[in-house]
Design an enzyme around this catalytic site. Structure first.
Site, PDB file in Angstrom:
ATOM      1  CE1 TYR A   1       1.006  -0.260   4.417  1.00 36.91           C
ATOM      2  CE2 TYR A   1      -0.125   1.844   4.408  1.00 36.91           C
ATOM      3  CZ  TYR A   1       0.703   0.948   5.031  1.00 36.91           C
ATOM      4  OH  TYR A   1       1.243   1.251   6.247  1.00 36.91           O
TER       5      TYR A   1
ATOM      6  CE  LYS B   1       2.949   3.167   3.197  1.00 35.15           C
ATOM      7  NZ  LYS B   1       2.992   3.307   4.651  1.00 35.15           N
TER       8      LYS B   1
ATOM      9  CD  GLU C   1       9.283   1.798  10.991  1.00 35.00           C
ATOM     10  OE1 GLU C   1       9.246   2.768  10.219  1.00 35.00           O
ATOM     11  OE2 GLU C   1       9.304   0.617  10.608  1.00 35.00           O
TER      12      GLU C   1
ATOM     13  CG  LEU D   1       7.975   2.255   5.221  1.00 39.87           C
ATOM     14  CD1 LEU D   1       7.723   1.028   4.361  1.00 39.87           C
ATOM     15  CD2 LEU D   1       6.693   3.030   5.428  1.00 39.87           C
TER      16      LEU D   1
HETATM   17  N1  PLP Z   1       7.018   3.831   9.379  1.00 47.02           N
HETATM   18  C1  PLP Z   1       5.927   3.056   9.278  1.00 47.02           C
HETATM   19  C2  PLP Z   1       5.926   1.707   9.884  1.00 47.02           C
HETATM   20  C3  PLP Z   1       4.798   3.531   8.594  1.00 47.02           C
HETATM   21  O1  PLP Z   1       3.709   2.748   8.499  1.00 47.02           O
HETATM   22  C4  PLP Z   1       4.825   4.829   8.042  1.00 47.02           C
HETATM   23  C5  PLP Z   1       3.664   5.355   7.348  1.00 47.02           C
HETATM   24  O2  PLP Z   1       2.624   4.764   7.280  1.00 47.02           O
HETATM   25  C6  PLP Z   1       5.980   5.598   8.189  1.00 47.02           C
HETATM   26  C7  PLP Z   1       7.071   5.059   8.845  1.00 47.02           C
HETATM   27  C8  PLP Z   1       6.071   6.970   7.611  1.00 47.02           C
HETATM   28  O3  PLP Z   1       6.247   6.910   6.225  1.00 47.02           O
HETATM   29  P1  PLP Z   1       5.783   8.102   5.275  1.00 47.02           P
HETATM   30  O4  PLP Z   1       6.499   9.322   5.747  1.00 47.02           O
HETATM   31  O5  PLP Z   1       6.209   7.677   3.930  1.00 47.02           O
HETATM   32  O6  PLP Z   1       4.287   8.213   5.427  1.00 47.02           O
END
Ligand code: PLP
Length: 286
Positions: free
Chosen positions: A33, A149, A181, A206
């Site tokens: 996603y 993701k 995170e 991620l």
């Molecule tokens: N880390 C995780 C596990 C996430 O699910 C997300 C966003 O959904 C992020 C970090 C932040 O990523 P982004 O800045 O691309 O939304």
């Protein structure tokens, strides 16, 4: 008026937007996603999200059913059809519904499922930007390919539910004594000597699109950035802490497990980085 969603080539009212119970996304979480923010009807940092989408599907040997350019057109058409000014576009692609409950990939051509929908959210004006949020810590019980993701988000569902029950806004996941995170965000601290610290990319986290933009924007302004893991002790001794994500931008963290970070108020550097990110988002949205 009913919201409009996109399902496999058609724009349909949300009440009619359906996929099969045999969809591998539903049965196996065999899907990827992306979420991109919408500001004033435009997509924020979308090239970064689409690049990560291509990478994620590549990592699970799944082909996209549409080109990246066509996907951006679909995103834009959905924004227009829903008259969306501020919020987000959610996109999911799965390995389709052609195998029954067979773990192995479909033998013949895979017919991926592609769905998109929009959600309204005032990201810039969110009250939590002023107040800050609390986070709780939970063990990181996820699989070891967190750089993909994937829609397999059960560990994050449980982590964020525990946070909600504790009255906190996010869960920070801990592995080997260090923060990986947030449940759906990247974690940052600003140390007492003004170094911005966030964990280095790798299979443990991620690669956040907002994280990437914030690191670049901070470095452009001569702020020192160290990409390395940090502990909760270090975060509690820090000047400031915050999280980043597509749907929060830069969000101050003021308590960790109920203990204040510095004076327990959103820090000035966090506020400044939020403003800088909002300016970047507005200036580059498409
Ligand atoms: N880390 C995780 C596990 C996430 O699910 C997300 C966003 O959904 C992020 C970090 C932040 O990523 P982004 O800045 O691309 O939304």
């Amino acid at each position: 008026m009913d919201q409009i969603a996109y399902v496999n080539g058609s724009f349909v009212p949300m009440s009619e937007a359906k996929v099969s119970i045999l969809d591998r996304g539903f049965l196996f979480a065999d899907g990827i996603y992306e979420v991109a923010a919408v500001l004033d009807g435009k997509l924020v940092d979308n090239a970064s999200h689409l690049a990560r989408l291509e990478r994620s599907v590549g990592e699970i040997a799944l082909g996209l059913p549409e080109t990246i350019d066509r996907i951006q057109e679909i995103q834009k058409e959905l924004i227009a059809r829903n008259n969306l000014a501020n919020g987000m576009v959610y996109l999911e692609v799965t390995r389709g519904a052609d195998t029954g409950r067979d773990f192995a990939f479909p033998k013949n051509d895979v017919k991926p499922t592609l769905i998109l929908f929009t959600t309204v959210k005032d990201i810039v004006g969110a009250p939590s930007a002023k107040t800050g949020i609390g986070v709780i810590t939970v063990p990181d019980i996820r699989w070891t390919r967190r750089d993909i993701k994937s829609v397999a988000l059960l560990a994050q569902v449980l982590a964020k539910q525990a946070a909600a029950e504790a009255g906190a806004g996010e869960a920070w996941m801990i592995e080997d004594g260090k923060v990986t995170e947030g449940g759906s965000s990247s974690a940052f601290i600003l140390t007492q000597d003004d170094v911005l610290v966030t964990r280095q990319n790798g299979s443990e986290i991620l690669p956040g699109c907002t994280r990437k933009a914030v690191v670049a924007l901070a470095e452009e302004r001569q702020l020192r950035v160290e990409e390395r893991a940090f502990s909760i002790e270090e975060a509690l001794a820090a000047k400031e802490a915050f999280i980043t994500s597509a749907t929060l931008f830069v969000q101050a963290v003021v308590t960790i497990d109920g203990k204040p970070v510095a004076n327990g108020k959103p820090g000035p550097m966090t506020g400044r980085l939020r403003e800088i990110y909002v300016d970047f988002a507005r200036a580059t949205a498409v």
